[in-house]
Design a protein around this motif. Structure first.
Motif, short mmCIF file in Angstrom:
data_model
loop_
_atom_site.label_atom_id
_atom_site.label_comp_id
_atom_site.label_asym_id
_atom_site.label_seq_id
_atom_site.Cartn_x
_atom_site.Cartn_y
_atom_site.Cartn_z
N ARG A 150 0.95 -1.39 -0.07
CA ARG A 150 -0.09 0.03 -0.01
C ARG A 150 1.07 1.20 -0.01
O ARG A 150 1.91 1.23 0.77
CB ARG A 150 -0.79 -0.12 1.46
CG ARG A 150 -1.78 1.24 1.49
CD ARG A 150 -3.00 0.98 2.44
NE ARG A 150 -2.21 1.49 3.55
CZ ARG A 150 -2.78 1.36 4.82
NH1 ARG A 150 -4.25 0.85 4.83
NH2 ARG A 150 -2.34 1.81 5.93
N GLU A 169 -3.53 0.76 -3.19
CA GLU A 169 -3.32 -0.55 -3.02
C GLU A 169 -2.99 -1.65 -4.21
O GLU A 169 -3.67 -1.46 -4.91
CB GLU A 169 -4.05 -1.06 -1.90
CG GLU A 169 -4.35 -0.43 -0.63
CD GLU A 169 -5.57 -1.08 0.30
OE1 GLU A 169 -6.09 -1.95 0.04
OE2 GLU A 169 -5.59 -0.54 1.35
N GLU A 202 3.17 -1.26 3.94
CA GLU A 202 3.01 0.29 3.68
C GLU A 202 4.49 0.77 2.95
O GLU A 202 5.27 0.53 4.03
CB GLU A 202 2.31 1.17 4.47
CG GLU A 202 2.34 2.45 4.09
CD GLU A 202 1.19 3.28 5.04
OE1 GLU A 202 1.39 4.45 5.32
OE2 GLU A 202 -0.20 2.84 4.86
#
Length: 344
Positions: free
Chosen positions: A145, A156, A170
């Motif tokens: 992400r 995403e 992330e």
């Protein structure tokens, strides 16, 4: 009805001695290609070399499966193994220019840098350890992400329906891990799942931060959103909500659409999609024509990848990437050089 998933619960060149592996060959038996850490000019990068040598004018798919992580031309004529041995899943990240994949035992998330120079041996960096996470809803799937720009939605990249348990890496400085699952949220288990995801460890943080920086202006879906097309008349006998059936979307560069042919709700709501030929004004009737969801359409418009299989629009699954037997259906995949993601 085929209920695939709930819709809502909501070097300059490779070494000349490297042989190409023909369609149907034992790819893991021959030499592999990969990259060394570091940069390299675009012509000699792993990405460019695979597109030139394996693609040879066709698109190049990256697929995972029992025989390894492989680069295969969209016509099935050429392939090379990047990582031998079982690889449970893979994703092609066009923002970071990285291929993410799982270790054979699912305990690690690994990555190959597509911008690095092509060499005879791949360098697969370990990015996350402790990645084998089980829940009441089954095996945890992984994705990445990117934070949203200017307060916008995050970008995403994952595979499998979002109703299931996902752990997301992330890409930021520093990187972090996050949990996502519609079904676990419904079962009031999302907080417990989040705690479980935090037991995994990011061990390649410096690499992740660097890759995140070069992905600042990109997108994980360079093909963009599917264009809506006029509704198609379909049999409504399997449509709990008739207005949900007949919806049509154009598959970029293929001359084909996909059309919603069934919709029902139980524990969740489910939709079925089928390929549609607008020039002939007919639904495609091949048994694989209903697999056009959670798929990546090739930049050359000749095929799509879903769950680790390459499916040609003109003849179906390639023999070198047969459809999953259903025991391990979620394998992801992708294409070098672009492509369009087709969701659920």
């Amino acid at each position: 009805m085929n209920r695939r998933a709930p819709l809502s619960l909501l070097a300059p060149t490779l070494l000349a001695a490297m042989p190409l592996v023909a369609c149907g060959g034992a790819s893991s038996a021959g030499p592999t290609v990969g990259h060394a850490a570091g940069g390299g000019d675009a012509a000699g990068s792993l990405d460019a070399t695979l597109q030139r040598e394996v693609g040879a004018g066709a698109s190049v798919a990256i697929v995972a499966g029992p025989s390894g992580l492989r680069a295969i031309s969209s016509d099935g004529a050429r392939e090379r193994t990047l990582v031998p041995g079982p690889v449970p899943w893979a994703l092609v990240d066009h923002r970071a220019h990285v291929v993410w994949f799982g270790s054979a035992d699912r305990t690690e998330v690994r990555a190959i840098d597509l911008t690095a120079p092509a060499t005879a041996t791949p360098v697969a960096e370990t990015i996350v350890t402790g990645a084998d996470l089980q829940t009441d809803a089954g095996q945890t799937l992984w994705g990445v992400r990117y934070p949203g720009r200017a307060g916008g939605e995050p970008d995403e990249l994952s595979f499998g329906h979002p109703i299931g348990p996902h752990a997301l890496l992330e890409l930021a400085d520093p990187p972090s891990l996050h949990a996502s699952s519609m079904i676990l949220a419904m079962w009031d288990q999302l907080d417990a799942f989040e705690a479980q995801v935090q037991t995994a460890q990011v061990v390649g943080g410096d690499l992740v931060a660097a890759w995140a920086q070069r992905g600042t202006d990109g997108t994980t879906n360079p093909g963009g959103a599917l264009a809506e097309r006029p509704a198609v008349s379909v049999d409504l006998s399997e449509c709990d909500e008739p207005d949900q059936c007949g919806l049509a979307q154009e598959l970029d560069g293929t001359g084909l659409w996909r059309v919603a042919t069934a919709f029902s709700c139980g524990d969740g709501c489910y939709t079925d999609w089928r390929l549609y030929d607008p020039s002939a004004q007919r639904l495609r009737d091949e048994p694989w024509a209903n697999l056009i969801a959670d798929a990546w359409v090739a930049p050359d418009g000749t095929a799509f990848v879903t769950n680790g299989a390459i499916v040609r629009f003109d003849r179906g699954p390639l023999p070198t990437t047969p459809l999953s037997d259903g025991e391990d259906p979620d394998r992801g995949g992708g294409w070098l050089g672009g492509g369009q993601y087709v969701g659920f």
